[in-house]
Design a protein around this motif. Structure first.
Motif, PDB file in Angstrom:
ATOM      1  N   ARG A   1       0.826  -1.208   0.000  1.00 18.16           N
ATOM      2  CA  ARG A   1       0.000   0.000   0.000  1.00 18.16           C
ATOM      3  C   ARG A   1       0.857   1.254   0.000  1.00 18.16           C
ATOM      4  N   GLU A   2       1.930   1.212   0.818  1.00 17.08           N
ATOM      5  CA  GLU A   2       2.759   2.417   0.949  1.00 17.08           C
ATOM      6  C   GLU A   2       4.084   2.289   0.208  1.00 17.08           C
ATOM      7  N   ASN A   3       4.201   1.203  -0.562  1.00 15.04           N
ATOM      8  CA  ASN A   3       5.405   1.010  -1.373  1.00 15.04           C
ATOM      9  C   ASN A   3       6.676   1.047  -0.527  1.00 15.04           C
ATOM     10  N   LEU A   4       6.678   0.264   0.573  1.00 19.96           N
ATOM     11  CA  LEU A   4       7.784   0.280   1.517  1.00 19.96           C
ATOM     12  C   LEU A   4       8.869  -0.707   1.134  1.00 19.96           C
ATOM     13  N   THR A   5      10.098  -0.328   1.422  1.00 21.90           N
ATOM     14  CA  THR A   5      11.217  -1.269   1.308  1.00 21.90           C
ATOM     15  C   THR A   5      11.241  -2.143   2.557  1.00 21.90           C
ATOM     16  N   ILE A   6      12.108  -3.161   2.512  1.00 25.44           N
ATOM     17  CA  ILE A   6      12.278  -4.007   3.697  1.00 25.44           C
ATOM     18  C   ILE A   6      12.676  -3.146   4.902  1.00 25.44           C
ATOM     19  N   ARG A   7      13.646  -2.257   4.713  1.00 14.62           N
ATOM     20  CA  ARG A   7      14.127  -1.416   5.805  1.00 14.62           C
ATOM     21  C   ARG A   7      12.991  -0.532   6.355  1.00 14.62           C
ATOM     22  N   GLN A   8      12.207   0.028   5.425  1.00 18.59           N
ATOM     23  CA  GLN A   8      11.100   0.887   5.875  1.00 18.59           C
ATOM     24  C   GLN A   8      10.040   0.077   6.634  1.00 18.59           C
ATOM     25  N   LEU A   9       9.811  -1.148   6.184  1.00 21.08           N
ATOM     26  CA  LEU A   9       8.803  -1.980   6.846  1.00 21.08           C
ATOM     27  C   LEU A   9       9.240  -2.354   8.263  1.00 21.08           C
ATOM     28  N   TYR A  10      10.494  -2.816   8.406  1.00 24.51           N
ATOM     29  CA  TYR A  10      10.888  -3.206   9.767  1.00 24.51           C
ATOM     30  C   TYR A  10      10.998  -1.997  10.678  1.00 24.51           C
ATOM     31  N   SER A  11      11.328  -0.843  10.102  1.00 24.09           N
ATOM     32  CA  SER A  11      11.394   0.360  10.933  1.00 24.09           C
ATOM     33  C   SER A  11      10.026   0.694  11.529  1.00 24.09           C
ATOM     34  N   ARG A  12       8.970   0.519  10.704  1.00 30.35           N
ATOM     35  CA  ARG A  12       7.617   0.756  11.187  1.00 30.35           C
ATOM     36  C   ARG A  12       7.321  -0.085  12.425  1.00 30.35           C
ATOM     37  N   ILE A  13       7.695  -1.365  12.337  1.00 31.32           N
ATOM     38  CA  ILE A  13       7.353  -2.308  13.397  1.00 31.32           C
ATOM     39  C   ILE A  13       8.258  -2.113  14.611  1.00 31.32           C
ATOM     40  N   ALA A  14       9.540  -1.916  14.343  1.00 32.79           N
ATOM     41  CA  ALA A  14      10.507  -1.779  15.430  1.00 32.79           C
ATOM     42  C   ALA A  14      10.322  -0.479  16.215  1.00 32.79           C
ATOM     43  N   ALA A  15       9.596   0.472  15.627  1.00 36.75           N
ATOM     44  CA  ALA A  15       9.433   1.767  16.286  1.00 36.75           C
ATOM     45  C   ALA A  15       8.551   1.693  17.523  1.00 36.75           C
ATOM     46  N   GLY A  16       7.604   0.779  17.540  1.00 39.22           N
ATOM     47  CA  GLY A  16       6.673   0.699  18.670  1.00 39.22           C
ATOM     48  C   GLY A  16       6.372  -0.732  19.046  1.00 39.22           C
ATOM     49  N   PHE A  17       7.322  -1.617  18.830  1.00 38.44           N
ATOM     50  CA  PHE A  17       7.194  -3.042  19.164  1.00 38.44           C
ATOM     51  C   PHE A  17       5.930  -3.628  18.530  1.00 38.44           C
ATOM     52  N   GLY A  18       5.640  -3.180  17.314  1.00 41.82           N
ATOM     53  CA  GLY A  18       4.491  -3.706  16.590  1.00 41.82           C
ATOM     54  C   GLY A  18       3.187  -3.000  16.875  1.00 41.82           C
ATOM     55  N   GLY A  19       3.197  -2.072  17.804  1.00 36.52           N
ATOM     56  CA  GLY A  19       1.978  -1.356  18.163  1.00 36.52           C
ATOM     57  C   GLY A  19       1.758  -0.111  17.320  1.00 36.52           C
ATOM     58  N   ARG A  20       0.675   0.627  17.614  1.00 37.81           N
ATOM     59  CA  ARG A  20       0.330   1.805  16.824  1.00 37.81           C
ATOM     60  C   ARG A  20       1.287   2.942  17.148  1.00 37.81           C
ATOM     61  N   VAL A  21       1.742   3.605  16.106  1.00 36.28           N
ATOM     62  CA  VAL A  21       2.711   4.691  16.234  1.00 36.28           C
ATOM     63  C   VAL A  21       2.110   5.967  15.657  1.00 36.28           C
ATOM     64  N   LEU A  22       2.248   7.063  16.390  1.00 37.09           N
ATOM     65  CA  LEU A  22       1.844   8.371  15.880  1.00 37.09           C
ATOM     66  C   LEU A  22       3.045   9.305  15.928  1.00 37.09           C
ATOM     67  N   VAL A  23       3.232  10.055  14.841  1.00 39.19           N
ATOM     68  CA  VAL A  23       4.333  10.995  14.764  1.00 39.19           C
ATOM     69  C   VAL A  23       3.728  12.357  14.459  1.00 39.19           C
ATOM     70  N   GLY A  24       3.894  13.325  15.365  1.00 36.03           N
ATOM     71  CA  GLY A  24       3.283  14.612  15.056  1.00 36.03           C
ATOM     72  C   GLY A  24       3.382  15.629  16.176  1.00 36.03           C
ATOM     73  N   THR A  25       2.676  16.715  15.989  1.00 32.48           N
ATOM     74  CA  THR A  25       2.639  17.782  16.993  1.00 32.48           C
ATOM     75  C   THR A  25       1.609  17.418  18.069  1.00 32.48           C
ATOM     76  N   PRO A  26       1.667  18.101  19.239  1.00 37.92           N
ATOM     77  CA  PRO A  26       0.661  17.855  20.274  1.00 37.92           C
ATOM     78  C   PRO A  26      -0.766  17.992  19.739  1.00 37.92           C
ATOM     79  N   GLU A  27      -1.010  18.984  18.885  1.00 43.21           N
ATOM     80  CA  GLU A  27      -2.357  19.175  18.346  1.00 43.21           C
ATOM     81  C   GLU A  27      -2.789  17.981  17.505  1.00 43.21           C
ATOM     82  N   MET A  28      -1.900  17.526  16.652  1.00 40.53           N
ATOM     83  CA  MET A  28      -2.212  16.380  15.795  1.00 40.53           C
ATOM     84  C   MET A  28      -2.500  15.141  16.641  1.00 40.53           C
ATOM     85  N   ILE A  29      -1.685  14.936  17.668  1.00 48.02           N
ATOM     86  CA  ILE A  29      -1.828  13.743  18.505  1.00 48.02           C
ATOM     87  C   ILE A  29      -3.134  13.792  19.302  1.00 48.02           C
TER      88      ILE A  29
END
Lengths: 448, 448
Positions: free
Chosen positions: B346-374
Motif C-alpha cells: 500500500r505504501e510502497n515500503l522497502t524491507i528497511r522501511q517496513l521493519y522500521s515501522r514495526i521496530a518503532a513501537g514493538f508492533g503497536g500503533r505509532v503516531l508521529v506529530g505535533t501535540p495538536e495532531m496527537i
C-alpha cells in the motif's frame, strides 16, 4: 571481656512480634502488620543500629488452628503482608540493611524464585537474601492442589534440586556481559550469556534468566534445616543458618556438626554464619525485665495459650490451668511433648506457666534480664562455639526492637562486639562471606 | 472541542522504552532497565502528571530469538527487573499513581498471585492492578518443566478458573473482620473469615488468604484478551483492557463487541475502561517529530530490524534492504504476514522501511506529530467509541514520557480532556470503576 569476632545480628519483623499477645500490649498498634509505615519504621531503626538484616519468616496458608475452640480468633498470627513484596518496598527506603525473605521450594518454581530474588538484589543494591524452606503444614498443601503435604524426604530432595537450579539461573549472565556499546549497536556479549538446560527429576528449566547478574553475584542464601538433608543443603550452599536451639549444648553440637560438613564442598567454616533465634525481654533492672515479661504473659487468654500446647500435648482445656501438667493420653504425641513435660516437671510448672513460656517467644529461646545479663549470655554462646551471631525475635514490635537498640546495643558497643558502621554496601560484604564465582567463568578458567 | 468524558491514561515503563533501538539514543542510559532510580524517576514523573497508572508487561523467558543471527545481542529487551518486586519498591516512593504488573495464569498458582497482589494493594494504599496473561511463547514453557506450551483453549480454560479462585481468595476476610478488641482479646470476628474450599478442574484451593481485605476491595483487574475466551474473561471481570488495535475501525469493532458482552454479567458499560496502546513521537513541529522518529529508526541495525519480520515473514536477510518486500515463501506464515505485506504494498515500503515501522513501537500503533495532531487523533478515537483512554508506550524512557508531559499534557488540559488533580486516593477511585462487593456479604444480604 572481648572476643575477636564481631557478632552478626538480624531481626525478625514478622507480625507484631513473636509474643502470642503482642497485639494486646498497650503500646501496640494491632493493625500494624498490614501497614507499610510500621515496617519502614522497623527497617530504618534496624538500619540505624547497623544490624545485618531484617528477616521475614513465612507460611503460605493459615497454619493456626482453632484448637481448642476460641484460639484462632485470638491469634494475631493470621493476617499479614507478603514478605517478598514487603521487602521490595523496603528496598526503596533503606540503603544498607539486608533484606531476607522466606520462600518455599515445595510450592514454587525455581525460575520465579531466581528471578524475583535477583530483582530484589538489584533493587536494593546487593542486599537480598532468600530463606529456603520446604513448608511443613497441611494448611499449605491444601492451598496448592494437594490433599496432604509431600513427605519429608521428597520435600528435601526437591529442595536440593530447586536450589541447584536457582543457583544455575543466577549464573546466566556473566558479570561483564552487558557491554552496552552504543557505537556498534552491541547490547551484550553473547558469549557471556548461558542457557542452563537443566533436566532433573523434579524440574526442567532451560533458562537463561532475563535479569543481569546481581550486585552480590547471587542473593545471600539462608537456611534453617536441622535434618540430615537440610544440613547438607546448608553445608553446600547456605551463607546464613537460623536455628531454633533452646540450650547451649544442643546449639554447640549443631554448630560443630554443620561446620564440619563444609570442607567437603570446598568451603571454609567462616563462610557460613550460624545465628540462633532469641526473644529478649530487657530491663535496666531484672525486676523491670520480669515485669515486661509478666505484663505480656498476663494478656494471653487461656484459649490461645492452650493452643500452643495442643499440637504437642493434645487438648488440656479440661484441666485446671493452675494445676500440674498432665501426662498426655494421645499416643501420637510428638517428640516435643516429652520436652514440654520434662520442662514442666523440672521447674514444677502449671499448665498456665508452661504455655506462657512457649507463647512468649513462639516456642523459641527466651531471655529475660538486664543488658549485662543478656550480653553475657550472647558472649557465652559465641565463645562456646554455638553461634556466630543471633537472630532477634522481639516479643512486640516496634517496642522490643527499640528496647534492644536503647539498652543492649550500647552494651555490645562498650564491649567491642558489634559494629558502629557498616563495613560495606552489600549484605554479603557486611556478613563477610565470599562472592560466588560464576560457574561458566570458573569452567573457562579451569580449561585454560 | 471538548468531550464530556475524561480520558484515562497509563504509561508502560518496561525496558528502556518500546523502540528497538531505545538504548542507543544519545540521551539513554543503556543500563537503566536494571536500576530502581530510573523507575522512581519515571513513576514520579507520571504521578506528577496525574496519570492513572504505570504498567509493566512481562514474559517469563527470553522470547527474543537470534533470528537472523546477530539479532539477539543487539536487543535491549533481554535484561530487566521483575515487575512485581519493582512495583512493590515503587509503592514506597509514590502515593497516588496506580501500579499494574503482569502475571501469567499458566505458570503461577492462584494462592501466590492473590496474596502478592493483595499485599501490593496494602503496601500502596489501594493502587495495585494485575494484568492477567496466559503466556504464549515456547521460551516460557521451557522454563517451567514443559516441552511445549499449553494449547490456547486449555490456557484460557485454566485462566478463567484461575481468575475465579483469585477473586474468591480476595473475599476471604470481610472488610470489618479485624475488630482488634484489646479488652476482650478478640483479634478478629471469626464469622467474617471465609474458607474458599475451591475444587475445580485445574485447582484445589482451600484458603483462606492470610491477608486482610485490601483497600480497593480487590486489586484492579487488567486484561488484553482478543479471543472469544479472553473477551468473556474481560467482560466478566476486567476493570481495564489494554488493546493493540492498529486502526480505528478494528478498535471500534473490538470496543463494541467487548462492552456488549458486559450486560450478561450484570455490569455497566462504563465499569470497564478500554485503553489502546500508542507510541508517540512528539515535536513542536511535524518536522521535529519526524526527525525524532528518523533518529531512532536510523539506529536499528539490519540484524535487529529483520528479527522483527522473522516470525511473520521468515528470514529476509538475503534480500536488498532497500528493495521491495518479497512474497514470503514459507507456507507456515502467520496471519500477520499478510498485514505486513499489505502495508508494504500500500505504501510502497522497502524491507528497511517496513521493519522500521514495526521496530518503532514493538508492533503497536505509532503516531508521529505535533501535540495538536496527537490530541486530535486521541479525541477522534474516543468520540468514535474506540477508546476510553490510552496506554502510552513511549519509544525511549524517560525521554518519551517527558515529551508527553511537556507537550501533549498541556494540550489535553487546554481542551479539558484530562485531570489536573487526582479524584481519589486509590486506582479504583481514579479510574471511576465500582468497588466489588464481598461475595459472602452479598450472599448474607440476599438471604435476609
Amino acid at each position: 571481656m572481648t572476643i575477636a569476632r564481631q557478632m552478626r545480628l538480624g531481626v525478625s519483623i514478622r507480625y507484631l512480634g513473636y509474643h502470642a499477645a503482642a497485639w494486646r500490649h498497650p503500646e501496640a498498634d494491632p493493625g500494624a502488620a498490614s501497614k507499610l509505615s510500621h515496617f519502614i519504621r522497623l527497617a530504618q531503626t534496624a538500619e540505624a543500629a547497623k544490624l545485618d538484616m531484617v528477616f521475614l519468616a513465612d507460611g503460605i496458608g493459615l497454619r493456626t488452628r482453632d484448637d481448642p475452640p476460641g484460639a484462632l480468633c485470638r491469634s494475631h498470627q493470621t493476617a499479614e503482608l507478603e514478605p517478598l513484596t514487603l521487602l521490595s518496598a523496603l528496598s526503596a527506603v533503606t540503603s544498607r540493611i539486608g533484606l531476607v525473605a522466606t520462600a518455599s521450594t515445595t510450592y514454587n518454581e525455581p525460575f520465579h524464585i531466581a528471578r524475583k530474588w535477583a530483582s530484589l538484589d538489584h533493587l536494593s543494591g546487593g542486599r537480598a537474601g532468600w530463606n529456603i524452606v520446604t513448608s511443613w503444614s497441611e494448611a499449605e498443601a491444601w492451598n496448592f492442589n494437594r490433599e496432604q503435604h509431600m513427605d519429608y524426604d521428597l520435600r528435601y530432595e526437591r529442595a536440593a534440586e530447586f536450589v541447584e537450579v536457582v543457583k544455575g539461573l543466577w549464573d546466566s549472565w556473566e558479570g561483564d556481559a552487558l557491554v552496552h556499546d552504543k557505537a556498534s549497536g552491541i547490547f551484550f556479549d553473547q558469549s557471556k550469556l548461558h542457557w542452563l538446560n537443566h533436566k532433573g527429576k523434579h524440574f526442567q528449566v532451560r533458562g537463561p534468566l532475563t535479569i543481569a547478574r546481581t550486585p552480590q553475584g547471587r542473593p545471600i542464601l539462608v537456611q534453617a534445616g536441622a535434618s540430615e538433608q537440610g544440613l547438607e543443603i546448608a553445608a553446600q550452599s547456605a551463607d546464613v543458618v537460623y536455628t531454633g536451639a533452646l540450650n547451649l549444648d544442643s546449639a554447640k553440637a549443631y554448630y560443630v556438626n554443620l561446620k564440619d560438613r563444609m570442607a567437603k564442598y570446598g568451603r571454609a567454616r567462616d563462610d557460613l554464619k550460624i545465628m540462633p533465634g532469641i526473644t529478649l525481654f530487657i530491663g535496666q533492672t531484672e525486676e523491670e525485665a520480669q515485669a515486661k515479661y509478666k505484663q505480656l504473659n498476663d494478656l494471653v487468654e487461656p484459649e490461645l495459650g492452650l493452643s500452643y500446647l495442643y499440637s504437642q500435648m493434645g487438648d488440656l482445656s479440661a484441666y485446671p490451668l493452675d494445676g500440674p501438667v498432665p501426662e498426655p493420653k494421645d499416643p501420637r504425641v510428638r517428640s516435643m511433648a516429652a520436652n514440654n513435660l520434662a520442662l514442666a516437671r523440672r521447674e514444677n510448672l502449671t499448665i498456665r506457666q508452661l504455655y506462657s513460656r512457649i507463647a512468649a517467644g513462639f516456642g523459641g529461646r527466651v531471655l529475660v534480664g538486664t543488658p549485662e545479663m543478656i550480653v553475657d549470655n550472647m558472649v557465652e554462646w559465641m565463645e562456646a562455639g554455638a553461634a556466630d551471631g543471633f537472630n532477634l525475635c522481639p516479643p512486640v514490635l516496634p517496642l522490643g526492637l527499640d528496647d534492644f537498640v536503647e539498652m543492649v546495643l550500647p552494651e555490645l558497643h562498650r564491649r567491642g562486639l558489634f559494629r558502629t558502621e557498616y563495613e560495606g554496601t552489600t549484605l554479603r560484604e557486611n556478613l563477610g562471606v565470599p562472592m560466588p564465582v560464576n560457574r561458566y567463568v570458573a569452567a573457562a578458567e579451569a580449561a585454560e
